[in-house]
Design a protein around this motif. Structure first.
Motif, short mmCIF file in Angstrom:
data_model
loop_
_atom_site.label_atom_id
_atom_site.label_comp_id
_atom_site.label_asym_id
_atom_site.label_seq_id
_atom_site.Cartn_x
_atom_site.Cartn_y
_atom_site.Cartn_z
N SER A 93 -1.44 -21.95 -18.39
CA SER A 93 -0.95 -20.60 -18.66
C SER A 93 0.45 -20.36 -18.10
N ASN A 94 1.17 -19.46 -18.75
CA ASN A 94 2.34 -18.81 -18.15
C ASN A 94 1.84 -17.59 -17.36
N TRP A 150 8.43 -13.79 -15.03
CA TRP A 150 7.80 -14.78 -15.90
C TRP A 150 7.85 -16.12 -15.19
N LYS A 151 6.68 -16.76 -15.05
CA LYS A 151 6.60 -18.08 -14.43
C LYS A 151 6.23 -19.09 -15.51
N SER A 152 6.95 -20.19 -15.51
CA SER A 152 6.72 -21.22 -16.53
C SER A 152 5.31 -21.80 -16.43
N GLU A 153 4.91 -22.48 -17.44
CA GLU A 153 3.53 -22.95 -17.61
C GLU A 153 3.06 -23.81 -16.45
N GLY A 157 7.86 -25.85 -11.53
CA GLY A 157 8.17 -24.86 -12.56
C GLY A 157 9.34 -23.96 -12.17
N SER A 170 11.12 -19.68 -12.75
CA SER A 170 10.78 -18.28 -12.98
C SER A 170 12.03 -17.49 -13.35
N TYR A 186 -1.96 -13.54 -16.97
CA TYR A 186 -1.80 -14.86 -17.58
C TYR A 186 -1.90 -14.73 -19.09
#
Length: 344
Positions: free
Chosen positions: A85-86, A68-71, A44, A46, A114
């Motif tokens: 979840s993100n 923000w971290k991708s799914e 992922g 961020s 999340y």
């Protein structure tokens, strides 16, 4: 997303209010794994932002940040695998420089949220190292996010990540500002000292030049004065007197015209001496020479008009002949007035 927006706004307002550095960050996470199973999540990325404050007297930066971290997808037997979840970590961060900007240590502590379930929100932490190149930063971090909810601080149910992050900083580091101000102050002080030294040298050179010019002027004046005084060293100012008369045939008009200006700044004694030939008795010649000397002295005294010069007269009679008295012209030559000036 509402609480994320509020946190982001708080970050920006805080940064503007306190003049912090704003760092925008982006990166990728090549390794994601849940610790309670052997499952690995898909890779992922961020995006995030940090507001950093700078310690003035140590290489330490501290502040707040959010990401923000991708799914999270692809995992098995893990709550994130089910929710996909993100993640939104909000954290406090500290960075400590090692060596002369060689690299810095990074630490984070905060809370991960999340977007699919608040029940799994939990502790977030990270450690790593970074390097800054001007305004650009590169960091390698090991990150861990608790998945047990707010009632279980750092439980065994976590997501672990390895990440590489790139950042760009806006604004100046306070230490850099202080260092620049000190450097500018030192430079200004150095330039001031240089200017003062240059002014001092210029003043000394000017004083030397003025002293040399004054010395040259004084020498010139002294030479001029010496030449002037030579004019009044036993100079004949009148001669050619007739027998028993006080009026000379020849008068040095240049002497009488220039004596006042030539001796205007002098002080001393000007002696007027009268001489005769050897015609007649010695006593008679002495008397007539005295009368001639007194008359000439009075005329000279009035012409000089200088109280610092004493004018005296001497009648010396038939002495100090310039030539023998064998003819009339020679006798007239000996009947003369001489002036001698001695300066103090």
């Amino acid at each position: 997303m509402k609480k994320i927006s509020i946190l982001l706004a708080a970050l920006v307002i805080t940064g503007v209010s306190y003049g912090a550095q704003l760092e925008l960050k982006g990166g990728f996470e090549p390794w994601r794994e849940g610790n309670n199973s052997s499952s690995s999540f898909d890779q992922g990325g961020s995006l995030g932002a940090e507001l950093l404050f700078n310690a003035e007297n140590s290489p330490f930066d501290y502040g707040i940040g959010m990401e923000w971290k991708s799914e999270f997808s692809g995992g098995e037997n893990n709550v994130l695998a089910e929710t996909k979840s993100n993640a939104f970590p909000v954290y406090l961060t500290g960075k400590y420089g090692i060596g002369e900007d060689l690299f810095y240590l990074v630490g984070r502590a905060g809370w991960a949220m999340y977007d699919t379930s608040e029940s799994i929100d939990g502790f977030y932490g990270a450690v790593g190292v970074g390097k800054q190149f001007a305004h650009i930063t590169v960091e390698a971090l090991y990150e861990s996010m608790d998945l047990s909810g707010s009632s279980h601080m750092y439980s065994g149910d976590r997501a672990n990540l390895a990440s590489i992050k790139f950042g760009y900083k806006f604004g100046e580091n306070k230490r850099d500002v202080i260092s620049r101000e000190k450097e500018e102050a030192l430079k200004a002080e150095y330039e001031k000292q240089q200017a003062e030294e240059a002014a001092k040298i210029a003043a000394e050179n000017k004083a030397k030049e003025e002293a040399a010019a004054l010395e040259t002027e004084n020498i010139a004046k002294e030479n001029e004065r010496t030449e002037i005084l030579k004019k009044y060293n036993n100079v004949i100012v009148a001669d050619g007197y007739s027998m028993d008369k006080n009026e000379p045939m020849n008068v040095n008009q240049e002497f009488l015209e220039n004596i006042a200006s030539d001796l205007s700044e002098e002080s001393g004694t000007l002696t007027v001496r009268a001489y005769t030939d050897n015609t007649g008795s010695e006593a008679a010649n002495l008397r007539i020479s005295k009368k001639r000397a007194d008359k000439a002295a009075e005329a000279i005294r009035e012409g000089i008009n200088n109280e610092n010069i004493e004018v005296i007269s001497e009648g010396l009679g038939e002495t100090n002949f310039l030539t023998d008295n064998s003819t009339l012209d020679k006798r007239k030559t000996n009947r003369r007035i001489e002036v001698n000036f001695i300066a103090k």
